[in-house]
Design a protein around this motif. Sequence first.
Motif, PDB file in Angstrom:
ATOM      1  N   SER A   1      78.827  45.169  -8.483  1.00 61.94           N
ATOM      2  CA  SER A   1      77.782  45.091  -7.467  1.00 61.94           C
ATOM      3  C   SER A   1      77.242  43.667  -7.339  1.00 61.94           C
ATOM      4  CB  SER A   1      76.634  46.045  -7.820  1.00 61.94           C
ATOM      5  OG  SER A   1      75.587  45.948  -6.884  1.00 61.94           O
ATOM      6  N   ASN A   2      77.105  42.972  -8.464  1.00 63.79           N
ATOM      7  CA  ASN A   2      76.628  41.588  -8.423  1.00 63.79           C
ATOM      8  C   ASN A   2      77.602  40.680  -7.682  1.00 63.79           C
ATOM      9  OD1 ASN A   2      74.294  42.177  -9.834  1.00 63.79           O
ATOM     10  ND2 ASN A   2      75.192  41.713 -11.831  1.00 63.79           N
TER      11      ASN A   2
ATOM     12  N   SER B   1      79.947  41.608  -5.383  1.00 63.36           N
ATOM     13  CA  SER B   1      79.960  41.943  -3.961  1.00 63.36           C
ATOM     14  C   SER B   1      78.629  41.587  -3.300  1.00 63.36           C
ATOM     15  CB  SER B   1      80.255  43.432  -3.759  1.00 63.36           C
ATOM     16  OG  SER B   1      79.252  44.229  -4.363  1.00 63.36           O
ATOM     17  N   GLY B   2      77.534  41.655  -4.093  1.00 62.46           N
ATOM     18  CA  GLY B   2      76.222  41.313  -3.556  1.00 62.46           C
ATOM     19  C   GLY B   2      76.131  39.864  -3.136  1.00 62.46           C
TER      20      GLY B   2
ATOM     21  N   VAL C   1      77.582  39.729   0.306  1.00 67.12           N
ATOM     22  CA  VAL C   1      76.669  40.330   1.282  1.00 67.12           C
ATOM     23  C   VAL C   1      75.491  39.396   1.540  1.00 67.12           C
ATOM     24  CG1 VAL C   1      75.131  42.281   1.736  1.00 67.12           C
ATOM     25  CG2 VAL C   1      77.338  42.671   0.628  1.00 67.12           C
TER      26      VAL C   1
ATOM     27  N   HIS D   1      69.973  41.415   1.595  1.00 70.45           N
ATOM     28  CA  HIS D   1      71.160  41.967   0.946  1.00 70.45           C
ATOM     29  C   HIS D   1      70.810  42.950  -0.159  1.00 70.45           C
ATOM     30  CE1 HIS D   1      70.287  39.095  -2.297  1.00 70.45           C
ATOM     31  NE2 HIS D   1      71.103  39.806  -3.038  1.00 70.45           N
TER      32      HIS D   1
ATOM     33  N   SER E   1      73.169  46.035  -1.228  1.00 69.39           N
ATOM     34  CA  SER E   1      73.794  46.076  -2.549  1.00 69.39           C
ATOM     35  C   SER E   1      73.032  46.968  -3.515  1.00 69.39           C
ATOM     36  CB  SER E   1      73.900  44.655  -3.128  1.00 69.39           C
ATOM     37  OG  SER E   1      72.620  44.062  -3.238  1.00 69.39           O
TER      38      SER E   1
ATOM     39  N   THR F   1      74.663  50.311  -4.788  1.00 66.82           N
ATOM     40  CA  THR F   1      75.505  50.292  -5.987  1.00 66.82           C
ATOM     41  C   THR F   1      74.808  49.609  -7.155  1.00 66.82           C
ATOM     42  OG1 THR F   1      76.556  48.262  -5.156  1.00 66.82           O
ATOM     43  CG2 THR F   1      77.671  50.363  -4.713  1.00 66.82           C
ATOM     44  N   GLY F   2      73.898  48.683  -6.839  1.00 65.42           N
ATOM     45  CA  GLY F   2      73.221  47.945  -7.904  1.00 65.42           C
ATOM     46  C   GLY F   2      72.121  48.720  -8.580  1.00 65.42           C
TER      47      GLY F   2
END
Length: 218
Positions: free
Chosen positions: A48-49, A51-52, A55, A63, A67, A70-71
Amino acid sequence: MNATPPADEAAAVAPFHAVDRPLGHFDNRELSTLALLAALHFAASFASNVSGSLVAALVGPAHVFVSGLTGEGLPSLLLATAVVLVPKVGAATYSIAVVWLLNAVVTGTFSLVSTAMVAVSIVVHELLLGLLGVTLESPWRRPTATLRRSDVVRTAAAVGLANGAALYAQFAVSMYFYDFRFDAWYVHAVALVTGVGYGSPGAAVGAAWGFQLRKTSP
C-alpha cells in the motif's frame, strides 16, 4: 433431556476451548498464528505504501483517502482476525510490533519517531480492545457454533476506534518531532474517514473470517 450436543455442533465448538489459558500466556500455535497474520499485514502495508506513492503523484494529499482502503482497511481486517483467533491481551501488541520490526528491517528505518508511533498504536489498541471486551473477558472465548453479530460489532468498533485514535496520536508525534503543520480538517478527515471509516468495516470482515477459521483450526 440429552445434554450431549450434536456431533457437528460439538466439532464447531471444540476449537474455542483451545484458547482458554492464563492471561498473557501464548502457546506455539498462537504465536505462529499471530506471526503469519502479522507477515500478511506487513505485506499489505508495504504494498500500500508503494502504490500510495504513485497515487500521491496523481491526486496529491487526497491520496490518503484512496490508499487508505488498503493502508487502513486491510490491516484492520488482519488485526481483527488475529485478535479473534487469539483473543488475549497482548495479541495486538505482538501483531503490531512484528509488523513494525519487519518494516524496520526491510526499509532500514529504526528511529525514535517510528518507535514512538508504534508504542502509541500498541497502547491505544490494547486499551480499546480491553475496554470493549474483545481481549479482556473476551466473548470470543465462549463456546458457540454461531457467529454473534454483537461480537462482530464490538470487535469492529474496538479496532476502528483504536485505528482512528492511533492516527490522531501519530499526527501529534509528527508535529512534535518534525514540527509539521496540518490543517485541523485534514487531521480529522484522515483519522475519522480512513482510520475509523475504513478500519471498522475491515475489522468486521476480519472478525467474521477469524470466526470461520477458528471453527476449522486444529
